[in-house]
Structures are given as structure tokens and as C-alpha cells.
Design a protein around this motif. Structure first.
Motif, PDB file in Angstrom:
ATOM      1  N   LYS A 208       0.840  -1.212   0.000  1.00  0.00           N
ATOM      2  CA  LYS A 208       0.000   0.000   0.000  1.00  0.00           C
ATOM      3  C   LYS A 208       0.871   1.258   0.000  1.00  0.00           C
ATOM      4  CE  LYS A 208      -4.316  -1.641   2.101  1.00  0.00           C
ATOM      5  NZ  LYS A 208      -5.261  -1.497   3.236  1.00  0.00           N
ATOM      6  N   ASN A 211       2.133   1.995  -3.493  1.00  0.00           N
ATOM      7  CA  ASN A 211       1.121   2.681  -4.311  1.00  0.00           C
ATOM      8  C   ASN A 211       0.986   4.150  -3.926  1.00  0.00           C
ATOM      9  OD1 ASN A 211       0.609   0.356  -5.734  1.00  0.00           O
ATOM     10  ND2 ASN A 211      -1.302  -0.144  -4.694  1.00  0.00           N
ATOM     11  N   SER A 215       1.873   7.424  -6.237  1.00  0.00           N
ATOM     12  CA  SER A 215       0.799   8.380  -6.532  1.00  0.00           C
ATOM     13  C   SER A 215       1.305   9.815  -6.471  1.00  0.00           C
ATOM     14  CB  SER A 215      -0.365   8.192  -5.553  1.00  0.00           C
ATOM     15  OG  SER A 215      -0.031   8.655  -4.246  1.00  0.00           O
ATOM     16  N   GLU A 258      -7.264  -5.345  -1.822  1.00  0.00           N
ATOM     17  CA  GLU A 258      -7.042  -3.961  -1.400  1.00  0.00           C
ATOM     18  C   GLU A 258      -5.894  -3.240  -2.099  1.00  0.00           C
ATOM     19  OE1 GLU A 258      -6.723  -3.764   2.854  1.00  0.00           O
ATOM     20  OE2 GLU A 258      -8.359  -5.211   3.164  1.00  0.00           O
ATOM     21  N   GLU A 260      -3.632  -2.182  -5.522  1.00  0.00           N
ATOM     22  CA  GLU A 260      -3.693  -2.058  -6.984  1.00  0.00           C
ATOM     23  C   GLU A 260      -2.545  -2.859  -7.598  1.00  0.00           C
ATOM     24  OE1 GLU A 260      -3.333   1.417 -10.408  1.00  0.00           O
ATOM     25  OE2 GLU A 260      -3.780   1.981  -8.346  1.00  0.00           O
ATOM     26  N   LYS A 262      -1.177  -5.549 -11.066  1.00  0.00           N
ATOM     27  CA  LYS A 262      -1.378  -5.943 -12.452  1.00  0.00           C
ATOM     28  C   LYS A 262      -2.196  -7.233 -12.492  1.00  0.00           C
ATOM     29  CE  LYS A 262       3.171  -4.146 -13.801  1.00  0.00           C
ATOM     30  NZ  LYS A 262       4.514  -4.533 -14.308  1.00  0.00           N
ATOM     31  N   GLU A 263      -2.885  -7.452 -13.612  1.00  0.00           N
ATOM     32  CA  GLU A 263      -3.673  -8.679 -13.765  1.00  0.00           C
ATOM     33  C   GLU A 263      -2.788  -9.914 -13.646  1.00  0.00           C
ATOM     34  OE1 GLU A 263      -6.885  -9.352 -14.005  1.00  0.00           O
ATOM     35  OE2 GLU A 263      -7.347  -7.237 -13.668  1.00  0.00           O
TER      36      GLU A 263
END
Length: 303
Positions: A208, A211, A215, A258, A260, A262-263
Motif C-alpha cells: 500500500k 502505491n 501516486s 485492497e 492495486e 497488475k492482472e
């Protein structure tokens, strides 16, 4: 006509060569002037800085002139930081300097042991005063290592404009324990191995923070990519986990829900969950904080 054209071409070429020569001379002069200014700044620092004067003899005992000048440059660069961009350059320079200083310290130990087989290694606690943010540590009474002090670096980052460096240093504090080669999510059984604390929430918190840091800015992409690779490797390939299978599975499920990702990363994590359903098949061990798990380093030694 041909000779006239050839003459004109020759004149033009000569003009270009002259221009390039002049430009090269200007660049050499500028470079020389910058080097003189840099050397003068270093000399001025050596003659006036009370911390340097206090430890000058000690520095010279361990380091050569080049390393000492680089340490002073580190001090000067640190004092001139204005924003997150400056801090990013400073941090990368610090990492390079750290490697150079460790190499020099190990060369120093070889030199001393060649002179005296009974040489005893001594701590260098004063170094963190002259190079704030770095600390020299004696490891196992045999060698030196340099670790970054992220609390000091955090206080430095807080004074610059922008939040990217602040969030990055918070990430580093989450990921690295003081005076340890291992990341913070590993409970050590040796300097270089241990069980993963997946299930304690540390992986989720670190991902987290990654990310959040990105950002703000992508200034620290290189360093963050390294950390994320370490985290994902631990999630996907580690064989020894400190916590129970229930806690480990719950944290991976939270990460999928929770964070973000990649697939492809989500797909791999779901595949890992399937492996946890048959741990013996994949040589996965749980509850290593409460039981004696087998580590690859031990297997290789035949323990």
C-alpha cells in the motif's frame, strides 16, 4: 567550377572544425573551472567545519583522500537539498558512496590483518556524526558494514519541498530494519535467511505504501521496483512462513482485494493460494516461528 565548389566546401568544413574546436575548448575550460571550484569548496570545508576538524585524524586512519572528499561532498549535497528531485539524486549518490566506503573499509581490514594477525576490529561510532544518515557497524566482530539510518533521512526529507521523498523514506523504514541485511518482513535464522512474516500484515502495508509513494511521483521507480520484486518473490516463492497457513492465506486475499496490482500479479497470487492447499507437494512450511523448519541453506549443508 568544380575547384570553386571544392574550395567553398573546404572553407565551410574548416569553419565547422574551428567551431567544434572552440566549443571543445570552452567545454574543457568550463569543466576545469568547475573542478577548481569544487576543490576549493572541499578545501574550505576542511579548514572550517568543526565536525571535520574534530575527526580529521580518525578519517585519515580509515579512508584515503578520495573517500574523504566524497564524504565531504555528501555533507555539502545534503545541506543543499531543496526538493524531492534533489533528494532522489542525493539518495542514489548515497547508495553509491556507501558501496565505495564499504569496499575501502574491507581493504583496510585486509591491510591491518596482513600487518598483525591478532588485529582487533574497532567500532567507528563517530562516523554517523560526520556523515549523518549513514552508520558503520561491526558485524560478528570480523567485518564492517554500512547501513542507512532512515530516521535521519526522514528528518532530512521532511525539510524539502514535495512529498515524494517523504513517502519513499517511509516505505524504506517499513521495509528495512536497522543493522540488518534482511527486509523487515523476514524473521532471521541467519544473516541471510529466515521465515517470512506473511500473515502479520507487513506485506500488505508495504504494498500500500508503494502505491501511495507512486501516486505522488515516479522519482524513485528504480528503488521501488526492487522492493516490489522482493515482496512478490516472498509472496510467490518463499518456502518457510512464520505464521499459520490461515493467516498467510488471509493476508494474500487482502492484498488481492485492497492493493492495486497488475492482472498478471493477481493471477500469480491466486495460483499461490492453490499451492497453499497442498503445502507438502510444494515444500511449503508454516508456523516456522513455533517449530523447526528446514531452510535451503541447511539442506545444502546436509543439516
Amino acid at each position: 567550377m568544380f575547384f570553386q565548389s571544392l574550395f567553398q566546401w573546404s572553407v565551410a568544413t574548416l569553419g565547422v572544425l574551428t567551431l567544434l574546436s572552440c566549443r571543445k575548448n570552452v567545454e574543457q575550460t568550463t569543466s576545469s573551472s568547475l573542478e577548481v571550484a569544487h576543490n576549493e569548496a572541499i578545501a574550505a570545508h576542511k579548514s572550517s567545519d568543526p565536525t571535520y576538524l574534530k575527526y580529521e585524524d580518525s578519517l585519515q586512519a580509515y579512508f584515503g583522500d578520495l573517500e574523504i572528499d566524497l564524504i565531504i561532498h555528501y555533507q555539502q549535497q545534503q545541506a543543499q537539498l531543496k526538493n524531492s528531485d534533489d533528494f532522489a539524486v542525493f539518495f542514489r549518490n548515497t547508495t553509491t558512496l556507501k558501496q565505495s566506503l564499504v569496499k575501502r573499509l574491507r581493504d583496510y581490514l585486509v591491510e591491518q590483518r596482513n600487518k598483525d594477525k591478532n588485529f582487533v576490529i574497532h567500532p567507528i561510532p563517530w562516523f554517523k556524526e560526520i556523515a549523518k544518515g549513514m552508520e558503520i557497524v561491526v558485524m560478528h566482530d570480523t567485518t564492517y558494514e554500512i547501513f542507512l539510518d532512515y530516521q535521519v533521512l526522514e528528518s532530512i526529507a521532511e525539510k524539502t519541498e514535495g512529498n515524494a521523498d517523504d513517502e519513499f523514506i517511509k516505505l524504506m523504514e517499513l521495509c528495512y530494519k536497522p543493522h540488518s541485511y534482511l527486509p523487515a518482513w523476514i524473521t532471521p535464522v541467519s544473516d541471510f535467511d529466515g521465515c517470512s512474516q506473511l500473515g502479520s500484515g507487513k506485506h500488505l502495508e508495504a504494498l500500500k505504501q508503494i502505491n501511495l509513494t507512486l501516486s505522488h511521483h515516479h522519482l524513485f521507480m528504480r528503488e521501488i521496483a526492487k522492493i516490489k520484486n522482493m515482496l512478490m518473490s516472498d509472496l510467490l516463492f518463499k518456502k518457510q512462513y512464520c505464521e499459520s497457513s490461515k493467516k498467510v492465506i488471509e493476508e494474500i486475499q487482502k492484498i488481492i482485494a485492497e492493493v492495486e496490482l497488475k492482472e498478471s500479479e493477481i493471477k500469480m497470487l491466486k495460483g499461490r493460494l492453490q499451492q497453499f492447499s497442498d503445502p507438502k507437494k510444494y515444500n511449503i512450511q508454516f508456523n516456522c516461528s513455533k517449530s523447526n523448519c528446514i531452510y535451503f541453506s541447511e539442506q545444502e549443508k546436509g543439516v
